[in-house]
Design a protein around this motif. Structure first.
Motif, mmCIF file in Angstrom:
data_model
loop_
_atom_site.group_PDB
_atom_site.id
_atom_site.type_symbol
_atom_site.label_atom_id
_atom_site.label_comp_id
_atom_site.label_asym_id
_atom_site.label_seq_id
_atom_site.Cartn_x
_atom_site.Cartn_y
_atom_site.Cartn_z
ATOM 1 N N MET A 274 7.142 -27.139 0.913
ATOM 2 C CA MET A 274 6.232 -25.989 0.952
ATOM 3 C C MET A 274 5.259 -26.064 -0.216
ATOM 4 S SD MET A 274 7.140 -21.950 0.870
ATOM 5 C CE MET A 274 7.692 -21.986 2.546
ATOM 6 N N THR A 275 4.008 -25.785 -0.001
ATOM 7 C CA THR A 275 3.019 -25.806 -1.070
ATOM 8 C C THR A 275 2.591 -24.386 -1.401
ATOM 9 O OG1 THR A 275 1.081 -25.887 0.382
ATOM 10 C CG2 THR A 275 2.140 -27.994 -0.157
ATOM 11 N N THR A 276 1.974 -24.239 -2.587
ATOM 12 C CA THR A 276 1.539 -22.907 -3.008
ATOM 13 C C THR A 276 0.377 -22.408 -2.143
ATOM 14 O OG1 THR A 276 0.107 -23.956 -4.630
ATOM 15 C CG2 THR A 276 2.252 -23.204 -5.391
ATOM 16 N N ARG A 277 -0.271 -23.318 -1.370
ATOM 17 C CA ARG A 277 -1.405 -22.900 -0.553
ATOM 18 C C ARG A 277 -0.974 -22.267 0.772
ATOM 19 N NH1 ARG A 277 -5.822 -27.820 -1.344
ATOM 20 N NH2 ARG A 277 -5.972 -27.642 -3.619
ATOM 21 N N GLU A 278 0.274 -22.421 1.126
ATOM 22 C CA GLU A 278 0.748 -21.803 2.361
ATOM 23 C C GLU A 278 0.657 -20.293 2.237
ATOM 24 O OE1 GLU A 278 4.805 -21.619 5.027
ATOM 25 O OE2 GLU A 278 4.376 -23.385 3.834
ATOM 26 N N ARG A 279 0.156 -19.646 3.276
ATOM 27 C CA ARG A 279 -0.047 -18.202 3.219
ATOM 28 C C ARG A 279 1.277 -17.466 3.100
ATOM 29 N NH1 ARG A 279 -4.187 -16.017 7.626
ATOM 30 N NH2 ARG A 279 -3.700 -14.157 6.410
ATOM 31 N N LYS A 280 1.255 -16.429 2.273
ATOM 32 C CA LYS A 280 2.462 -15.615 2.123
ATOM 33 C C LYS A 280 2.670 -14.775 3.376
ATOM 34 C CE LYS A 280 2.052 -15.067 -2.883
ATOM 35 N NZ LYS A 280 1.800 -14.101 -3.980
ATOM 36 N N PRO A 281 3.929 -14.496 3.692
ATOM 37 C CA PRO A 281 4.198 -13.593 4.824
ATOM 38 C C PRO A 281 3.631 -12.199 4.546
ATOM 39 C CG PRO A 281 6.187 -14.748 4.106
ATOM 40 C CD PRO A 281 5.153 -15.002 3.071
ATOM 41 N N GLU A 282 3.422 -11.446 5.599
ATOM 42 C CA GLU A 282 2.852 -10.099 5.476
ATOM 43 C C GLU A 282 3.672 -9.211 4.549
ATOM 44 O OE1 GLU A 282 0.050 -8.593 6.602
ATOM 45 O OE2 GLU A 282 -0.610 -10.585 7.208
ATOM 46 N N TRP A 283 4.997 -9.382 4.588
ATOM 47 C CA TRP A 283 5.853 -8.484 3.811
ATOM 48 C C TRP A 283 5.765 -8.745 2.297
ATOM 49 C CZ3 TRP A 283 8.165 -11.937 7.412
ATOM 50 C CH2 TRP A 283 8.781 -13.065 6.867
ATOM 51 N N LEU A 284 5.053 -9.787 1.886
ATOM 52 C CA LEU A 284 4.895 -10.068 0.456
ATOM 53 C C LEU A 284 3.531 -9.661 -0.077
ATOM 54 C CD1 LEU A 284 6.689 -13.504 0.092
ATOM 55 C CD2 LEU A 284 7.278 -11.389 -1.079
ATOM 56 N N LYS A 285 2.714 -9.057 0.768
ATOM 57 C CA LYS A 285 1.393 -8.642 0.319
ATOM 58 C C LYS A 285 1.514 -7.333 -0.462
ATOM 59 C CE LYS A 285 -1.135 -11.330 3.594
ATOM 60 N NZ LYS A 285 -2.036 -11.358 4.738
ATOM 61 N N VAL A 286 0.865 -7.312 -1.627
ATOM 62 C CA VAL A 286 0.973 -6.177 -2.543
ATOM 63 C C VAL A 286 -0.324 -5.381 -2.541
ATOM 64 C CG1 VAL A 286 1.331 -5.501 -4.947
ATOM 65 C CG2 VAL A 286 2.548 -7.470 -4.010
ATOM 66 N N LYS A 287 -0.180 -4.065 -2.463
ATOM 67 C CA LYS A 287 -1.352 -3.188 -2.524
ATOM 68 C C LYS A 287 -1.751 -2.977 -3.980
ATOM 69 C CE LYS A 287 -3.010 1.379 -1.145
ATOM 70 N NZ LYS A 287 -2.666 2.685 -0.538
ATOM 71 N N LEU A 288 -3.006 -3.305 -4.308
ATOM 72 C CA LEU A 288 -3.481 -3.145 -5.676
ATOM 73 C C LEU A 288 -3.882 -1.690 -5.924
ATOM 74 C CD1 LEU A 288 -5.730 -6.306 -6.111
ATOM 75 C CD2 LEU A 288 -3.268 -6.062 -6.418
ATOM 76 N N SER A 289 -3.429 -1.165 -7.068
ATOM 77 C CA SER A 289 -3.764 0.211 -7.419
ATOM 78 C C SER A 289 -3.963 0.288 -8.925
ATOM 79 C CB SER A 289 -2.646 1.164 -6.978
ATOM 80 O OG SER A 289 -2.905 2.473 -7.424
ATOM 81 N N THR A 290 -5.218 0.268 -9.346
ATOM 82 C CA THR A 290 -5.505 0.287 -10.782
ATOM 83 C C THR A 290 -6.153 1.616 -11.159
ATOM 84 O OG1 THR A 290 -7.620 -0.784 -10.387
ATOM 85 C CG2 THR A 290 -5.769 -2.212 -10.935
ATOM 86 N N GLY A 291 -5.480 2.702 -10.810
ATOM 87 C CA GLY A 291 -6.001 4.037 -11.062
ATOM 88 C C GLY A 291 -5.835 4.478 -12.504
ATOM 89 N N GLU A 292 -5.935 5.791 -12.697
ATOM 90 C CA GLU A 292 -5.946 6.370 -14.046
ATOM 91 C C GLU A 292 -4.680 6.041 -14.825
ATOM 92 O OE1 GLU A 292 -6.167 10.809 -16.092
ATOM 93 O OE2 GLU A 292 -6.912 10.505 -14.048
ATOM 94 N N ASN A 293 -3.503 6.199 -14.198
ATOM 95 C CA ASN A 293 -2.259 5.921 -14.903
ATOM 96 C C ASN A 293 -2.164 4.464 -15.331
ATOM 97 O OD1 ASN A 293 -1.295 8.510 -14.839
ATOM 98 N ND2 ASN A 293 0.054 8.203 -13.090
ATOM 99 N N TYR A 294 -2.569 3.560 -14.433
ATOM 100 C CA TYR A 294 -2.521 2.130 -14.752
ATOM 101 C C TYR A 294 -3.400 1.820 -15.966
ATOM 102 C CZ TYR A 294 -3.180 -2.925 -14.238
ATOM 103 O OH TYR A 294 -3.245 -4.265 -14.472
ATOM 104 N N GLN A 295 -4.641 2.312 -15.939
ATOM 105 C CA GLN A 295 -5.576 2.032 -17.032
ATOM 106 C C GLN A 295 -5.114 2.652 -18.347
ATOM 107 O OE1 GLN A 295 -7.860 -0.100 -16.738
ATOM 108 N NE2 GLN A 295 -7.976 -0.325 -14.508
ATOM 109 N N GLU A 296 -4.572 3.869 -18.258
ATOM 110 C CA GLU A 296 -4.096 4.548 -19.467
ATOM 111 C C GLU A 296 -2.929 3.797 -20.092
ATOM 112 O OE1 GLU A 296 -2.040 8.805 -20.783
ATOM 113 O OE2 GLU A 296 -2.976 8.620 -18.810
ATOM 114 N N LEU A 297 -2.018 3.337 -19.240
ATOM 115 C CA LEU A 297 -0.849 2.621 -19.732
ATOM 116 C C LEU A 297 -1.256 1.293 -20.373
ATOM 117 C CD1 LEU A 297 2.180 2.765 -19.992
ATOM 118 C CD2 LEU A 297 2.399 1.831 -17.689
ATOM 119 N N LYS A 298 -2.185 0.598 -19.741
ATOM 120 C CA LYS A 298 -2.646 -0.678 -20.291
ATOM 121 C C LYS A 298 -3.292 -0.476 -21.666
ATOM 122 C CE LYS A 298 -4.947 -4.929 -18.921
ATOM 123 N NZ LYS A 298 -5.504 -5.678 -17.785
ATOM 124 N N LYS A 299 -4.097 0.567 -21.787
ATOM 125 C CA LYS A 299 -4.761 0.869 -23.052
ATOM 126 C C LYS A 299 -3.743 1.204 -24.137
ATOM 127 C CE LYS A 299 -8.281 3.915 -25.041
ATOM 128 N NZ LYS A 299 -9.222 5.045 -24.763
#
Length: 297
Positions: free
Chosen positions: A1-26
């Motif tokens: 298996m290579t890293t270029r093989e597409r991930k299954p649907e169940w491994l797709k992550v929803k990105l959410s970089t809202g207020e809490n994320y930005q505040e925590l990073k800061k």
């Protein structure tokens, strides 16, 4: 298996970089704190940070080991910051965390492997946040059981140490860590503080068989481990160990059934599960199951 093989649907992550994320990073940057969420490129960082939960990584961000699955930087650390425990405690207070998870890089350059800093961090969090439970995910301290005693004497609410993979693959997957030493550490931790739940994690997809995963769970239970988490290995970069195969959600569900049948008080098993994923819920579930068993007896 290579890293270029597409991930299954169940491994797709929803990105959410809202207020809490930005505040925590800061806040993390302002306190010069490290998180395993960032350093290990955890796929759940967006969900967890949006919910104001994070796993603090103490003892710097340079690891003395070079495990083939891990994205944390490897080298010779120079950092040993005795003010770090207090900064972690301040961050926990500011975040309003009810369950704090603290881990570290491996510090084989230190005589105690960093055990004293772990203990100081537990105590600092408790002093500022008396209602916050504290889970520590520790390295093996190279089998230094006096160092383990230092951590256990600080009485974390959960002692976590990861077996990572099955016995057959352990030497290939992990640098310097030993399968039997991991089991011994978990057993000794339970003997030192019998009332403290112990926990370990298995990643799958690196060449093991389903039967070997179940045998690893049996080994953990034979050493009195209370909680186990099982998740899919994801290759951080092309330089890291390749993924041998993706497990289906149904297979993870089967592992959970097997684990509960073996007597674990809680099993967290799923494609995106990591050691500290939903850690607070794991504690509550484990406590509830333990209480049910006690009543039944």
């Amino acid at each position: 298996m290579t890293t270029r093989e597409r991930k299954p649907e169940w491994l797709k992550v929803k990105l959410s970089t809202g207020e809490n994320y930005q505040e925590l990073k800061k806040m993390m940057r302002s306190k010069t704190l490290h998180t395993v969420c960032e350093e290990a490129r955890c796929p759940n960082i967006y969900e967890c940070w949006a919910n104001r939960t994070a796993t603090f990584m103490i003892l710097g961000d340079i690891c003395t080991r070079a495990c083939r699955f891990c994205a944390v930087k490897t080298g010779l650390p120079t950092e040993l910051d005795w003010a770090e425990p207090e900064r972690v405690a301040e961050a926990v207070e500011q975040m309003g965390v009810r369950h704090a998870v603290v881990t570290s890089v491996a510090r084989d350059d230190l005589k105690d492997g960093g055990a004293a800093i772990f203990a100081a961090t537990i105590k600092a969090i408790r002093q500022r946040n008396p209602f916050t439970s504290v889970e520590v995910l520790i390295p093996d301290f190279q089998g230094n059981w006096e160092a383990l005693q230092v951590v256990m004497d600080a009485k974390p609410d959960i002692l976590n140490h990861n077996v990572e993979t099955v016995r057959r693959l352990s030497d290939r997957v992990r640098a310097r860590a030993k399968y039997d030493r991991t089991l011994e550490l978990l057993q000794r931790a339970k003997e030192m503080q019998p009332q403290i739940p112990t926990k370990s994690s298995i990643m799958v997809g690196v060449g093991e068989t389903n039967d070997e995963v179940v045998q690893t769970m049996r080994d953990l239970r034979a050493h009195q481990v209370d909680i186990v988490t099982i998740g899919q290995y994801l290759q951080p970069t092309r330089k890291h160990m390749k993924i041998e195969r993706y497990y289906t959600p149904e297979e993870f569900a089967s592992f959970k059934e097997e684990g509960l049948a073996l007597g674990f008080s809680h099993v967290e098993s799923g494609p995106l599960v990591r050691s500290s994923y939903h850690a607070h819920e794991q504690v509550q579930s484990a406590q509830a199951n333990t209480e049910k068993k006690a009543v039944a007896q």
